[in-house]
Design a protein around this motif. Sequence first.
Motif, PDB file in Angstrom:
ATOM      1  N   ALA A  43      -1.520   7.794  -7.588  1.00 25.46           N
ATOM      2  CA  ALA A  43      -0.897   9.033  -8.089  1.00 25.46           C
ATOM      3  C   ALA A  43      -0.331   8.797  -9.490  1.00 25.46           C
ATOM      4  O   ALA A  43      -0.411   9.674 -10.360  1.00 25.46           O
ATOM      5  CB  ALA A  43       0.216   9.482  -7.140  1.00 25.46           C
ATOM      6  N   ASN A  58       7.397  14.725  -3.448  1.00 23.88           N
ATOM      7  CA  ASN A  58       6.880  16.044  -3.809  1.00 23.88           C
ATOM      8  C   ASN A  58       5.559  16.288  -3.091  1.00 23.88           C
ATOM      9  O   ASN A  58       4.552  15.640  -3.384  1.00 23.88           O
ATOM     10  CB  ASN A  58       6.680  16.059  -5.338  1.00 23.88           C
ATOM     11  CG  ASN A  58       6.167  17.381  -5.859  1.00 23.88           C
ATOM     12  OD1 ASN A  58       5.944  18.321  -5.100  1.00 23.88           O
ATOM     13  ND2 ASN A  58       5.986  17.446  -7.159  1.00 23.88           N
ATOM     14  N   ASP A  88     -10.277  -0.215  -7.084  1.00 21.48           N
ATOM     15  CA  ASP A  88      -9.922  -0.292  -5.666  1.00 21.48           C
ATOM     16  C   ASP A  88     -11.097   0.190  -4.813  1.00 21.48           C
ATOM     17  O   ASP A  88     -11.628   1.269  -5.063  1.00 21.48           O
ATOM     18  CB  ASP A  88      -8.684   0.589  -5.429  1.00 21.48           C
ATOM     19  CG  ASP A  88      -8.176   0.515  -3.999  1.00 21.48           C
ATOM     20  OD1 ASP A  88      -8.751  -0.232  -3.179  1.00 21.48           O
ATOM     21  OD2 ASP A  88      -7.192   1.224  -3.697  1.00 21.48           O
ATOM     22  N   GLY A 127       0.817  -1.209   0.000  1.00 22.44           N
ATOM     23  CA  GLY A 127       0.000   0.000   0.000  1.00 22.44           C
ATOM     24  C   GLY A 127       0.856   1.267   0.000  1.00 22.44           C
ATOM     25  O   GLY A 127       2.022   1.243   0.418  1.00 22.44           O
TER      26      GLY A 127
HETATM   27  N1  ATP Z   1       6.011  11.377  -5.358  1.00 19.94           N
HETATM   28  C1  ATP Z   1       5.293  11.604  -4.253  1.00 19.94           C
HETATM   29  N2  ATP Z   1       5.762  12.407  -3.284  1.00 19.94           N
HETATM   30  C2  ATP Z   1       5.057  12.630  -2.166  1.00 19.94           C
HETATM   31  N3  ATP Z   1       3.852  12.101  -1.895  1.00 19.94           N
HETATM   32  C3  ATP Z   1       3.329  11.293  -2.819  1.00 19.94           C
HETATM   33  C4  ATP Z   1       4.009  10.988  -4.046  1.00 19.94           C
HETATM   34  N4  ATP Z   1       3.222  10.138  -4.767  1.00 19.94           N
HETATM   35  C5  ATP Z   1       2.113   9.924  -4.038  1.00 19.94           C
HETATM   36  N5  ATP Z   1       2.165  10.615  -2.876  1.00 19.94           N
HETATM   37  C6  ATP Z   1       1.198  10.636  -1.783  1.00 19.94           C
HETATM   38  O1  ATP Z   1       1.436   9.452  -1.013  1.00 19.94           O
HETATM   39  C7  ATP Z   1       0.202   8.854  -0.619  1.00 19.94           C
HETATM   40  C8  ATP Z   1       0.100   7.453  -1.224  1.00 19.94           C
HETATM   41  O2  ATP Z   1       0.068   7.570  -2.642  1.00 19.94           O
HETATM   42  P1  ATP Z   1      -1.005   6.782  -3.502  1.00 19.94           P
HETATM   43  O3  ATP Z   1      -2.354   6.938  -2.915  1.00 19.94           O
HETATM   44  O4  ATP Z   1      -0.801   7.163  -4.905  1.00 19.94           O
HETATM   45  O5  ATP Z   1      -0.475   5.296  -3.220  1.00 19.94           O
HETATM   46  P2  ATP Z   1      -1.216   3.932  -3.550  1.00 19.94           P
HETATM   47  O6  ATP Z   1      -0.147   2.959  -3.855  1.00 19.94           O
HETATM   48  O7  ATP Z   1      -2.259   4.145  -4.554  1.00 19.94           O
HETATM   49  O8  ATP Z   1      -1.880   3.594  -2.141  1.00 19.94           O
HETATM   50  P3  ATP Z   1      -2.957   2.438  -1.865  1.00 19.94           P
HETATM   51  O9  ATP Z   1      -2.166   1.165  -1.871  1.00 19.94           O
HETATM   52  O10 ATP Z   1      -3.526   2.759  -0.533  1.00 19.94           O
HETATM   53  O11 ATP Z   1      -3.967   2.466  -2.979  1.00 19.94           O
HETATM   54  C9  ATP Z   1      -0.883   9.806  -1.083  1.00 19.94           C
HETATM   55  O12 ATP Z   1      -1.172  10.696  -0.031  1.00 19.94           O
HETATM   56  C10 ATP Z   1      -0.245  10.542  -2.246  1.00 19.94           C
HETATM   57  O13 ATP Z   1      -0.805  11.827  -2.439  1.00 19.94           O
END
Ligand code: ATP
Length: 263
Positions: free
Chosen positions: A20, A219, A42, A14
Amino acid sequence: MKKPVVVSVMNHKGGVGKTATVVNLAAGLARLKKKVLAIDLDTQMNLTHSLIGDLPEDAQCISDAVTRDNVSLKQIIRETPIEGLDIAPSGESMVNLELELQSVIGRENRLKKAISTLDSQKYDFILIDNAPHIGLATINSLIASQYFLVPVSAEYLPLVGLKYLLKNVDRIRTEHPTIQNLGFLLTMVDRRESISTDVENILRETFERDVFKSIVRVNTKLKACPQRKQSIFDAEPPSGKGHTDYMNVTKEFLKRVEKLNGN
Ligand SMILES: Nc1ncnc2c1ncn2[C@@H]1O[C@H](COP(=O)(O)OP(=O)(O)OP(=O)(O)O)[C@@H](O)[C@H]1O
Ligand SMILES: [Mg+2]
């Protein structure tokens, strides 16, 4: 090129940047004039929340299109504020998806079948955002896809988990040999941190050309995007860190697809 090109964005870990990446890669492709559909597979509904906000309670969503014969994929697709990008959103009924899939005929092929009902010229790319675990929904996603892309956060060492993920994909490949690895994408990279460079070095040594050359740096602007229903391209000027990173990822993505398609 066979249309549409379907890509599963997945990692059973996760918070590694799957959602993103789907948002910003889809937006990047749309900026390059590609027609894109993003599918939110999801139950957390983060992709839907990030692009159009939550659906009304009784609205039909991707779960209905996948499990019910009388609901088509076309019927549940919505436009997003980003030109060229549509979404097949996730909604309330998603909580029952895994359970309902258990009892439908052809339960592993339902998403593939739903996608095959779309006009083949409507989209150039379909990107599927997956939950952080492997279940029937993820299997549907992989079986519907020509490629999978694995975001890997540079914040911890993920090797054991990634090998486990590849093993699972290999099991699906025995029956669906056409699914190919489009690459691992390093996200949340901070080269001032030793963990970040360690993860990057190990990943590149282990998986070599299967790792995207482009990276996504850590970022905070990316964190604010979902609330504003913006992609990083709207949140930052072209010189911005995230704007630059995701445009590089988008261009490399296109090159990788072209290369693998040509083979
Ligand atoms: N490059 C980045 N730098 C900083 N924060 C980020 C970056 N990419 C994503 N995030 C933030 O990190 C968190 C997790 O990212 P994201 O939701 O895209 O992950 P995910 O793998 O889809 O999570 P999940 O497994 O829960 O679906 C979010 O709050 C997102 O805004
Ligand atoms: Mg997510």
